[in-house]
Design an enzyme around this catalytic site. Structure first.
Site, PDB file in Angstrom:
ATOM      1  N   GLU A   1     -16.782  10.492  23.916  1.00  0.00           N
ATOM      2  CA  GLU A   1     -15.467  11.037  23.541  1.00  0.00           C
ATOM      3  C   GLU A   1     -15.269  11.111  22.023  1.00  0.00           C
ATOM      4  O   GLU A   1     -14.408  11.852  21.550  1.00  0.00           O
ATOM      5  CB  GLU A   1     -14.352  10.194  24.158  1.00  0.00           C
ATOM      6  CG  GLU A   1     -14.270   8.799  23.568  1.00  0.00           C
ATOM      7  CD  GLU A   1     -12.994   8.036  23.964  1.00  0.00           C
ATOM      8  OE1 GLU A   1     -13.021   6.801  23.896  1.00  0.00           O
ATOM      9  OE2 GLU A   1     -11.994   8.663  24.322  1.00  0.00           O
TER      10      GLU A   1
ATOM     11  N   GLU B   1       0.824  -1.216   0.000  1.00  0.00           N
ATOM     12  CA  GLU B   1       0.000   0.000   0.000  1.00  0.00           C
ATOM     13  C   GLU B   1       0.856   1.263   0.000  1.00  0.00           C
ATOM     14  O   GLU B   1       0.399   2.326   0.423  1.00  0.00           O
ATOM     15  CB  GLU B   1      -0.958  -0.002   1.201  1.00  0.00           C
ATOM     16  CG  GLU B   1      -1.868  -1.199   1.329  1.00  0.00           C
ATOM     17  CD  GLU B   1      -2.915  -1.321   0.209  1.00  0.00           C
ATOM     18  OE1 GLU B   1      -2.980  -0.422  -0.652  1.00  0.00           O
ATOM     19  OE2 GLU B   1      -3.643  -2.340   0.209  1.00  0.00           O
TER      20      GLU B   1
ATOM     21  N   HIS C   1     -12.700  -4.060   4.034  1.00  0.00           N
ATOM     22  CA  HIS C   1     -11.242  -4.223   4.057  1.00  0.00           C
ATOM     23  C   HIS C   1     -10.615  -3.712   5.360  1.00  0.00           C
ATOM     24  O   HIS C   1      -9.971  -4.488   6.070  1.00  0.00           O
ATOM     25  CB  HIS C   1     -10.617  -3.520   2.843  1.00  0.00           C
ATOM     26  CG  HIS C   1      -9.145  -3.713   2.729  1.00  0.00           C
ATOM     27  ND1 HIS C   1      -8.472  -3.815   1.539  1.00  0.00           N
ATOM     28  CD2 HIS C   1      -8.179  -3.818   3.677  1.00  0.00           C
ATOM     29  CE1 HIS C   1      -7.186  -3.988   1.749  1.00  0.00           C
ATOM     30  NE2 HIS C   1      -6.990  -3.990   3.042  1.00  0.00           N
TER      31      HIS C   1
ATOM     32  N   HIS D   1      -2.632   1.661   8.599  1.00  0.00           N
ATOM     33  CA  HIS D   1      -3.707   0.859   8.008  1.00  0.00           C
ATOM     34  C   HIS D   1      -3.838  -0.442   8.780  1.00  0.00           C
ATOM     35  O   HIS D   1      -2.847  -1.141   8.996  1.00  0.00           O
ATOM     36  CB  HIS D   1      -3.388   0.557   6.536  1.00  0.00           C
ATOM     37  CG  HIS D   1      -4.283  -0.474   5.916  1.00  0.00           C
ATOM     38  ND1 HIS D   1      -5.655  -0.335   5.863  1.00  0.00           N
ATOM     39  CD2 HIS D   1      -4.006  -1.655   5.322  1.00  0.00           C
ATOM     40  CE1 HIS D   1      -6.172  -1.395   5.253  1.00  0.00           C
ATOM     41  NE2 HIS D   1      -5.192  -2.218   4.919  1.00  0.00           N
TER      42      HIS D   1
ATOM     43  N   HIS E   1      -6.716  -3.917   9.780  1.00  0.00           N
ATOM     44  CA  HIS E   1      -7.932  -4.666   9.455  1.00  0.00           C
ATOM     45  C   HIS E   1      -8.783  -4.761  10.722  1.00  0.00           C
ATOM     46  O   HIS E   1      -8.850  -5.809  11.371  1.00  0.00           O
ATOM     47  CB  HIS E   1      -7.571  -6.039   8.892  1.00  0.00           C
ATOM     48  CG  HIS E   1      -6.855  -5.967   7.573  1.00  0.00           C
ATOM     49  ND1 HIS E   1      -6.339  -7.065   6.931  1.00  0.00           N
ATOM     50  CD2 HIS E   1      -6.595  -4.917   6.762  1.00  0.00           C
ATOM     51  CE1 HIS E   1      -5.783  -6.692   5.782  1.00  0.00           C
ATOM     52  NE2 HIS E   1      -5.913  -5.384   5.664  1.00  0.00           N
TER      53      HIS E   1
END
Ligand code: 2HA
Ligand code: ZN
Length: 275
Positions: A170, A116, A211, A140, A142
């Protein structure tokens, strides 16, 4: 100073391990990148490897010319980063045009930066510009609950933001600008990088349907904390939806406006729609 002992490398390793322990990094899932400060580059410059070959970034990031990044390696497992960081992560240098990079440290058993990389670098480029250089971390993961929600909520920024804000007081304080969402796309390329970086103009959080999630922040704590807060809120929403499709009571649009006033934050009205 040995590169591995530098504070930013240690912070990166801890954050990766924290994410693994949350269950967000099955197999080789997820990736992390950090844009080095000038003084961090100078402190380690003499220990960097002799420059290797230039490789294509896969997109163009001219505003990152000459920058150094610490990144996870493609195919590497987050669970192994704490055990053998030098095999799992790398420092890369971007060329003068922002088109190519070369590896200057790490990945000692071979390999390449995260698949990525286009999304990471395009996000860094946007965030460097819109935060005046403050943001340095792109993450990133999952995230299980947030992914699950992308199967049942409309894939709209307004809906994800409002529903997740409602699940914990919050939340609007931690992500007052909201959350962006994109529909399913092929990962790893320039197209999804362009779409994600477009969301990063407005938000610090971008959800990839079916994803995972991308978060941006100034340092490891704030970026991890942001991901953790969004994902916890998603977990609460899933528990609520699992008990009943309807809430008996919730935090209302009026409550959010009161909160904004007392906490001196701006909550965009487009997230405070009538339901
Ligand atoms: O395998 O998470 O999106 C790494 C990824 C790709
Ligand atoms: Zn992924």
């Amino acid at each position: 100073m040995r590169i591995l002992e530098s504070k930013f490398v240690q912070g990166f390793i801890k954050m990766a391990d924290d994410g693994y322990k949350q269950g967000w990094h099955e197999r080789n899932g997820g990736n992390l990148s950090y844009r080095l400060k000038k003084e961090e580059v100078e402190a380690i410059r003499s220990r960097l490897n002799a420059p290797g070959e230039w490789l294509p970034v896969g997109t163009s990031v001219p505003e990152l010319a000459g920058e150094f990044f610490l990144v996870t390696g493609t195919g590497k497992y987050f669970r192994n980063i704490i055990v053998d960081p030098e095999a799992c992560i790398a420092i890369i240098e971007v060329d003068d045009a922002g088109e190519k990079y070369r590896i200057r440290w790490g990945l000692v058993e071979g390999g390449l930066p995260t698949s990525e990389l286009p999304t990471h670098l395009m996000n860094h480029e946007v965030k460097k510009r819109v935060t005046n250089g403050l943001h340095r971390v792109i993450y990133h993961a999952h995230t299980t609950n947030t992914i699950a929600l992308t199967f049942v909520l409309p894939l709209e920024d307004e809906v994800f933001t409002r529903e997740l804000w409602e699940m914990a007081t919050e939340c609007p304080i931690v992500f007052p600008n909201g959350i962006g969402v994109i529909g399913w796309m092929v990962p790893g390329g320039r197209e999804i990088a362009v779409e994600t970086s477009r969301l990063m103009e407005k938000y610090d959080v971008a959800v990839w349907a079916h994803h995972g999630m991308f978060c941006s922040g100034p340092d490891f704590d704030l970026t991890f904390g942001l991901m953790h807060t969004v994902e916890k809120s998603a977990e609460i929403l899933i528990k609520v939806l699992s008990m009943s499709p309807q809430k008996l009571q919730t935090i209302t649009a009026g409550n959010f406006r009161d909160l904004a006033k007392d906490f001196r934050i701006t909550l965009p009205e487009r997230f405070l729609y009538e339901k």
